[in-house]
Structure formats: structure tokens, C-alpha cells
Design an enzyme around this catalytic site. Structure first.
Site, mmCIF file in Angstrom:
data_model
loop_
_atom_site.group_PDB
_atom_site.id
_atom_site.type_symbol
_atom_site.label_atom_id
_atom_site.label_comp_id
_atom_site.label_asym_id
_atom_site.label_seq_id
_atom_site.Cartn_x
_atom_site.Cartn_y
_atom_site.Cartn_z
ATOM 1 N N GLY A 169 -7.545 3.011 3.987
ATOM 2 C CA GLY A 169 -6.132 3.299 3.739
ATOM 3 C C GLY A 169 -5.552 2.320 2.753
ATOM 4 N N ASN A 170 -4.240 2.277 2.664
ATOM 5 C CA ASN A 170 -3.590 1.300 1.782
ATOM 6 C C ASN A 170 -2.286 0.857 2.424
ATOM 7 O OD1 ASN A 170 -1.305 3.017 0.738
ATOM 8 N ND2 ASN A 170 -3.059 4.296 0.163
ATOM 9 N N ARG A 171 -1.604 -0.083 1.780
ATOM 10 C CA ARG A 171 -0.472 -0.758 2.418
ATOM 11 C C ARG A 171 0.875 -0.082 2.161
ATOM 12 N NH1 ARG A 171 -0.743 -6.206 0.016
ATOM 13 N NH2 ARG A 171 1.214 -6.473 1.133
#
Ligand code: CTP
Length: 426
Positions: free
Chosen positions: A221-223
């Protein structure tokens, strides 16, 4: 009438509104009386308050006379039933602190509530307008710079000024109070009913990250927090649009007025949700804003069971497959010369302004979209505020667009201003 000042516009916004006007201790406090006068003439009810030092610079009797209301100075007035700061913060549509001293900024930045003005500011949930005034050396001091930076990060106040010019000591520089006209206009803008310029439009907004499943307990995923996309959905709804919000995994409440929310996890699910919302011919929406941080890759095979580490085994290799570029595919499907739906993408980059803009322009051309919102990762990810520039396709697109900083909701309006302008000329 003063040049560039429109009383009519002021009263359109302010008639019937309640403004809590707080005066703190600077020589410029006398100009707060003029601000109060402008607000009263525009039809606002002004609830005046002062800090102890504010009351040394300008007489409470003057302010009370102009406002037609007593000046509140004390949290501990035995004649006042209840909690005065809560009452003021609740009754006011907007709080304006004019002028705001360096001391006041420091106290606001640190959440102090040691007098009526700071307690009211901490309690306020509507707009708070802050008009600083101080000697340029005080404005320039690292402590004040830090206070301003903290307040910008909180995203709860809007600054008007200070401006460059002569100050009371006879020196000149950045620290002079903004013109009363400009302060009154900022107060009016904060309470003005939003334009309903997206009425009758269907705006689809994607927001947040995508999670690409590795196994039932792990993902890539990412932030992205989703805050920018949710702010755009909120403002588009406030401006009259029917909004469909396609949200990746985020912990944010659906903004008021959003007609439909579709929660998705992966890029594949996000793409399917858009197919549904836009329809085969893409005629299902007038605008698509792709604020989602879609993962470019996913594990080639998601394991149906949790992957275990075997004793003595080397680190496993994760084989990745490319996710389709959803926005580029839509740009291609829409075809050459077509303008509907309006396609708005985001470019979240690292680098200086010139590099960020260069990446954004590249994406604008490669994805064949109408607008790319360029922002830098370190000021955007997870914050309530952002700093961005909009690059657009079409004539006049060569000049470098300016970067604007502010709360994400205010910046959402800037983006939607451009969207509304393009829809109006399409
Ligand atoms: N986007 C998309 N589909 C993807 C990846 C991104 O639709 N698979 C959209 C995003 O929603 C955003 C824009 O494209 O509006 C971002 O462009 P992109 O070039 O994909 O950004 P990055 O993933 O940051 O690309 P790069 O790593 O090349 O900078």
C-alpha cells in the site's frame, strides 16, 4: 467608494451573520474599530472582545459604541452566566482576531487558552481569520515563523497579511496590519455561501490509497490518507454537485452532502467502481477527479493462506504485476478532442517546484487529461494542509502556474474553481 472595494459584495456575504471580533495589544488596534464599522455597515452582528493589552491600545467604549454591544474582556465575569468562550465560539459564524500580536500567535499555536480570546479560538469550529500586526523584526523572528508554520499545519486559521510597509515605530517592513478593507473582505469570504456552480453536475472523486493483497493479512500500500480527495468531495457537494466518492481504505467519515460512497480496496476494485459510475460511454459523469494514490503494482499471485516463513529459508521474492493505469486508460478511451468527462489527475512527487511541475506536465500529456494537480509528498501526505499548483491542457498552458498553500478544503475550492471554469466553457 474606496478603490477596489465593494460594499455590496461585503453585505451580500455578511448581512445577518455574527462575527466575533477579538482585538489584541498592538498599536494597530485602532484599525480594528474601522473593521468593526465595515462589518456593522455590511449588516453583520459584531460581538467584540479584547485582551487586557488590547484594551490599553483602544478604548472598549469606542469599540462597544461602534458594535452596539458590550466588549467582553474577562473569562471570570461574575455577572456572566455560563462559559463565555463557549458561547462566543458557538454564536459566531466567524472569529476574527484583529490585530493579532506575536504573543497571540504563539499562544494560538500551542493551544493555550489563558484568556478569553485564545479560549474562544480554541473552541471555535467555524472559520478563524487572523490579521497579524507587529514590528517587522518580531514577525521575522524564528519563534514567530515557527508559530505561523504550526498554525498553517493545523489548518484552522486563515491569515490576512501582514503586509509590507511603514509600522508605528517609523521603521518599514513586513509586519504592518493588512488594510481594514482586505480584512473585512477576508471575513466576508469566510462566511459567504458557497457558489452553487456545480449544480446539476455529477462529480466522481477517487480518494485514498489502494491495498494490493499479498495474503489474507498482508498488503502492498502507500501512505495516502485520503484527506485531499475527501476535501474535494466535500467542497464539490457544497457547490451543488451530485458526488460519488470512491474511497480506498481510509478512516474518514463521508462528508455531508456526498450522494454515494463506494469503498474499495485494490486498484482492480477501484477500476470496476469507476466503470460502474462512468458507464461504458463515460457519459455517466461530468467530471472525474482521480485523487486516489493507485498502486502501480500488485503481487502477481495473492496467496489464499497466510505465507509462513520456513526455518532457514532465504527472504522470499515477491513477484509483481503491473496494475493498469486507470486514468491513462480513461484518457485514451475518451479520445482525441473530446472534453467530457473532464479528467483531473494528481501528481504526488518529490523534488523542488520546477521538478514537481515538470512531472505533472509529463503526466498531463501522457495520460491525455485536462488537469493535473501537482503537489510534493513531504507537504501533502497525511497533512490537513497542502501546497499545490494546477497544470492544465490547452492554450495559455505554457506559463508555470503558481503554487498555493492552505487547508485542503480551501485548496479543493481552488481546484474546483478551475473545474467549474472549464465546464462553463466546454
Ligand atoms: N493513477 C491511475 N492508475 C494507476 C496509477 C495512478 O489512475 N495505476 C492516477 C492517480 O489517481 C493520479 C495519477 O494517475 O491521478 C498519478 O499518476 P502516476 O503517473 O500513476 O503517478 P505515480 O504512481 O506517482 O507515477 P510515477 O511512479 O511514475 O511517478
Amino acid at each position: 467608494m474606496r478603490r477596489g472595494f465593494c460594499y455590496h459584495r461585503l453585505s451580500m456575504a455578511l448581512a445577518g451573520k455574527t462575527v466575533a471580533l477579538a482585538v489584541t495589544g498592538s498599536v494597530a488596534a485602532y484599525k480594528a474599530v474601522e473593521v468593526a464599522r465595515l462589518l456593522v455597515l455590511a449588516g453583520a452582528k459584531v460581538l467584540p472582545m479584547m485582551t487586557t493589552s488590547g484594551a490599553r491600545f483602544v478604548g472598549p467604549v469606542t469599540l462597544a459604541g461602534v458594535c452596539g454591544a458590550p466588549v467582553a474582556t474577562d473569562m471570570w465575569d461574575p455577572a456572566y452566566p455560563g462559559e463565555r468562550h463557549v458561547d462566543l465560539a458557538t454564536r459566531a459564524d466567524v472569529l476574527a482576531i484583529v490585530p493579532a500580536t506575536a504573543d497571540l500567535l504563539a499562544r494560538l499555536a500551542h493551544g493555550r487558552a489563558d484568556d478569553l480570546v485564545t479560549a474562544t479560538a480554541l473552541c471555535a469550529r467555524g472559520p478563524v481569520i487572523v490579521a497579524p500586526a507587529m514590528h517587522p523584526r518580531m514577525w521575522d523572528h524564528p519563534a514567530t515563523r515557527e508559530s505561523v508554520a504550526i498554525l498553517a499545519r493545523h489548518g484552522r486559521v486563515t491569515f490576512v497579511g501582514p503586509v509590507d510597509g511603514p509600522v508605528a515605530s517609523g521603521d518599514s517592513g513586513m509586519g504592518r496590519l493588512a488594510d481594514p478593507d482586505a480584512i473585512a473582505a477576508a471575513i466576508a469570504a469566510a462566511v459567504a455561501a458557497p457558489a452553487r456552480d456545480l449544480e446539476g453536475r455529477h462529480v466522481v472523486v477517487t480518494a485514498g490509497p489502494t491495498y494490493e493483497r499479498v495474503d489474507p493479512v498482508r498488503f502492498l500500500g502507500n501512505r495516502s490518507s485520503g484527506k485531499m480527495g475527501f476535501a474535494i468531495a466535500a467542497r464539490a457537494a457544497a457547490r451543488g454537485a451530485r458526488v460519488t466518492l470512491v474511497a480506498g481504505p481510509v478512516s474518514l467519515a463521508t462528508p455531508p452532502g456526498v450522494a454515494a460512497r463506494i469503498d474499495v480496496e485494490s486498484a482492480t476494485e477501484l477500476s470496476a467502481a469507476l466503470d460502474e459510475a462512468l458507464g461504458a460511454s463515460l457519459a455517466g459523469a461530468d467530471v472525474l477527479v482521480m485523487a486516489a494514490a493507485v498502486a502501480d503494482f500488485r503481487p502477481s499471485h495473492a496467496s489464499p493462506v497466510k505465507i509462513k516463513k520456513a526455518q532457514g529459508e532465504d527472504a522470499p521474492t515477491l513477484s509483481l504485476a503491473r496494475n493498469p493505469d486507470i486514468l491513462a486508460a480513461l484518457g485514451a478511451r475518451r479520445g482525441e478532442g473530446k472534453t467530457a468527462p473532464l479528467l483531473v489527475g494528481f501528481a504526488l512527487e518529490t523534488g523542488d517546484d520546477a521538478e514537481v511541475l515538470a512531472y505533472a506536465r509529463k503526466k498531463l500529456a501522457e495520460k491525455r487529461v485536462d488537469m493535473i494537480v501537482a503537489n510534493a509528498a513531504h507537504v501533502s501526505l497525511g497533512h490537513d494542509t497542502n501546497r499545490l499548483a494546477v497544470v492544465e491542457a490547452g492554450p495559455g498552458s505554457k506559463a508555470a502556474p503558481p503554487f498555493t498553500a492552505g487547508p485542503k478544503e480551501a485548496l479543493a475550492d481552488k481546484i474546483l474553481d478551475r473545474v467549474a471554469a472549464r465546464l462553463a466553457t466546454a
